[in-house]
Design an enzyme around this catalytic site. Structure first.
Site, PDB file in Angstrom:
ATOM      1  N   ASP A 273     -46.836 -59.156  53.508  1.00  0.00           N
ATOM      2  CA  ASP A 273     -45.445 -58.704  53.628  1.00  0.00           C
ATOM      3  C   ASP A 273     -45.464 -57.389  54.398  1.00  0.00           C
ATOM      4  O   ASP A 273     -45.923 -56.371  53.879  1.00  0.00           O
ATOM      5  CB  ASP A 273     -44.820 -58.482  52.252  1.00  0.00           C
TER       6      ASP A 273
ATOM      7  N   LYS B  94     -37.362 -61.020  55.125  1.00  0.00           N
ATOM      8  CA  LYS B  94     -37.236 -60.515  53.752  1.00  0.00           C
ATOM      9  C   LYS B  94     -36.270 -59.354  53.733  1.00  0.00           C
ATOM     10  O   LYS B  94     -36.248 -58.522  54.645  1.00  0.00           O
ATOM     11  CB  LYS B  94     -38.623 -60.110  53.261  1.00  0.00           C
TER      12      LYS B  94
ATOM     13  N   LYS C  46     -36.837 -64.467  52.023  1.00  0.00           N
ATOM     14  CA  LYS C  46     -37.259 -63.904  50.740  1.00  0.00           C
ATOM     15  C   LYS C  46     -36.307 -62.802  50.319  1.00  0.00           C
ATOM     16  O   LYS C  46     -35.967 -61.917  51.108  1.00  0.00           O
ATOM     17  CB  LYS C  46     -38.683 -63.352  50.832  1.00  0.00           C
TER      18      LYS C  46
END
Length: 233
Positions: A89, A151, A180
């Site tokens: 991430d 995300k 996400k």
């Protein structure tokens, strides 16, 4: 619906001890979540704790501000892959995105994608700092650069996932790019609402409370109250 496999159990708070991380990995394994998301220095620990469990080891690059050099992000990613990370991430360069420097943002993400050597890369936009136009631009750049997910947030910037942002991000990226939600996912109801809007993975610290609530509802029990404490990641 397998709610557990939508959750990345977050172990990113700076004060966590190694015992806390080991316990978090035990929780992740017992509840059979999608992954843990640990600090870079904890990847090896998590890899050892989770081998054979089916729970992926995720970690972060350029976290939480996204403003380290691209070469540093790429080197960090290579080291994390070597240590056993399954997913990365990364935080895009928020200031460069806000400045309209799309080429820089693209190349920064692409370098991490290349360094990840086929592992899933989730690009964190940190939406609280962005206009809707900038969110759209960030999502499109991330997709062009090869990201597997876009995300919403780090969970450390005073804002988190919102329904409007999930809807916008899902509408912006192609079907093969997932969304996400992270930041403020503290209840099953929040998770389900954002899932219906298009999010497929959720960063959470209150994982057990969410899964306990889901199991109770499956048994026909009334919804639990949302937890009142915990990080918003």
């Amino acid at each position: 619906m397998n709610v557990a496999k939508m959750i990345d159990h977050s172990l990113l708070r700076p004060e966590l001890t190694t015992a806390d991380v080991r316990h978090g990995c035990e929780v992740a394994a017992r509840r059979a979540v999608a992954s843990v998301c640990v600090r870079p220095s904890d990847v090896g620990l998590a890899r050892a704790a989770l081998d054979g469990t089916g729970v992926l080891v995720g970690t972060v690059a350029g976290f939480p501000h996204g403003d380290t050099l691209t070469t540093v992000k790429a080197a960090e990613t290579r080291a994390l892959v070597e240590a056993g990370a399954d997913e990365i991430d990364m935080v895009l360069h928020i200031g460069r995105l806000r400045s309209g420097d799309d080429a820089y943002v693209h190349d920064d993400i692409a370098a991490v994608v290349a360094a990840a050597q086929g592992r899933v890369v989730k690009v964190i936009l940190e939406n609280v700092y962005l206009t809707d136009e900038q969110k759209v631009a960030g999502c499109r750049i991330a997709e062009r650069a090869g990201a597997g997910f876009v995300k919403t947030s780090t969970g450390f910037a005073g804002g988190g996932a919102t329904l409007a942002d999930i809807q916008l991000m899902r509408a912006t990226v192609s079907p093969h790019v997932e969304v996400k939600a992270a930041g403020g996912v503290r209840s099953l109801d929040t998770l389900l609402t954002l899932h219906r809007a298009g999010a497929t993975r959720f960063g959470a610290t209150v994982t057990e409370a969410i899964l306990d609530d889901f199991a109770a509802r499956e048994r026909g029990e009334p919804p639990a109250d949302a937890p009142s404490t915990g990080s918003g990641y």
